[in-house]
Design a protein around this motif. Structure first.
Motif, PDB file in Angstrom:
ATOM      1  N   SER A  41       0.944  -1.188  -0.050  1.00  0.00           N
ATOM      2  CA  SER A  41      -0.008   0.084   0.151  1.00  0.00           C
ATOM      3  C   SER A  41       1.009   1.467   0.004  1.00  0.00           C
ATOM      4  CB  SER A  41      -0.968  -0.005   1.227  1.00  0.00           C
ATOM      5  OG  SER A  41      -0.214  -0.134   2.376  1.00  0.00           O
ATOM      6  N   ASP A  42       0.394   2.469  -0.402  1.00  0.00           N
ATOM      7  CA  ASP A  42       0.899   3.694  -0.539  1.00  0.00           C
ATOM      8  C   ASP A  42       0.021   4.558   0.011  1.00  0.00           C
ATOM      9  OD1 ASP A  42       2.477   5.394  -3.151  1.00  0.00           O
ATOM     10  OD2 ASP A  42       3.202   5.350  -1.149  1.00  0.00           O
ATOM     11  N   TYR A  43       0.672   5.764   0.527  1.00  0.00           N
ATOM     12  CA  TYR A  43      -0.056   7.030   0.991  1.00  0.00           C
ATOM     13  C   TYR A  43       0.626   8.156   0.732  1.00  0.00           C
ATOM     14  CZ  TYR A  43      -2.365   3.313   3.742  1.00  0.00           C
ATOM     15  OH  TYR A  43      -3.132   2.257   4.143  1.00  0.00           O
ATOM     16  N   ARG A  44      -0.081   9.338   0.360  1.00  0.00           N
ATOM     17  CA  ARG A  44       0.737  10.713   0.352  1.00  0.00           C
ATOM     18  C   ARG A  44       1.017  11.032   1.810  1.00  0.00           C
ATOM     19  NH1 ARG A  44      -1.493  13.942  -2.582  1.00  0.00           N
ATOM     20  NH2 ARG A  44      -0.724  15.827  -1.636  1.00  0.00           N
ATOM     21  N   ASP A  45       2.020  11.686   1.750  1.00  0.00           N
ATOM     22  CA  ASP A  45       2.305  12.341   3.095  1.00  0.00           C
ATOM     23  C   ASP A  45       1.543  12.763   3.942  1.00  0.00           C
ATOM     24  OD1 ASP A  45       5.660  13.241   1.800  1.00  0.00           O
ATOM     25  OD2 ASP A  45       5.016  11.268   2.266  1.00  0.00           O
TER      26      ASP A  45
END
Length: 123
Positions: free
Chosen positions: A58-62
């Protein structure tokens, strides 16, 4: 053609929580990546979070790390975005998107989009 339908948006006070859902009209295992984007009035669409269909990555914006969690339920063909400690700057229309390619934060890589759900956070 695949339909993605978002739900779960609404009005919430700062510090509150919402859970967005994105239901796909067919098996989402045909896609490698599902993602959430958002667009506030007068601003460009921006990446929020993504998850591989395997669930391994998974990946997220800061700005949402530690507050938002993306997950998927393969049995229900549904992706979720749990949003906690919401801030007024999270106010936007949130869109679900799907891609058969590699995980990316670039909106142009996603071929399928939902109609969007409004999230409004009051201060």
């Amino acid at each position: 053609q695949v339909a993605l339908v978002e739900s779960g948006g609404g009005l919430v006070q700062a510090g509150g929580s919402l859970r967005l859902s994105c239901a796909a009209s067919r098996r989402t295992s045909t896609y490698s990546v599902m993602a959430w984007f958002r667009q506030a009035p007068g601003k460009e669409r921006e990446f929020v979070a993504s998850i591989t269909w395997s669930g391994r990555t998974s990946d997220y914006r800061d700005g949402v790390k530690g507050r938002f969690t993306i997950s998927r339920d393969s049995a229900k063909n549904t992706v979720y975005l749990q949003m906690n400690i919401l801030k007024p700057e999270d106010t936007a229309v949130y869109y679900c998107a799907a891609s058969a390619g590699a995980a990316t934060q670039n909106h142009w890589a996603y071929a399928y989009w939902g109609q969007g759900t409004q999230v409004t956070v009051s201060s």
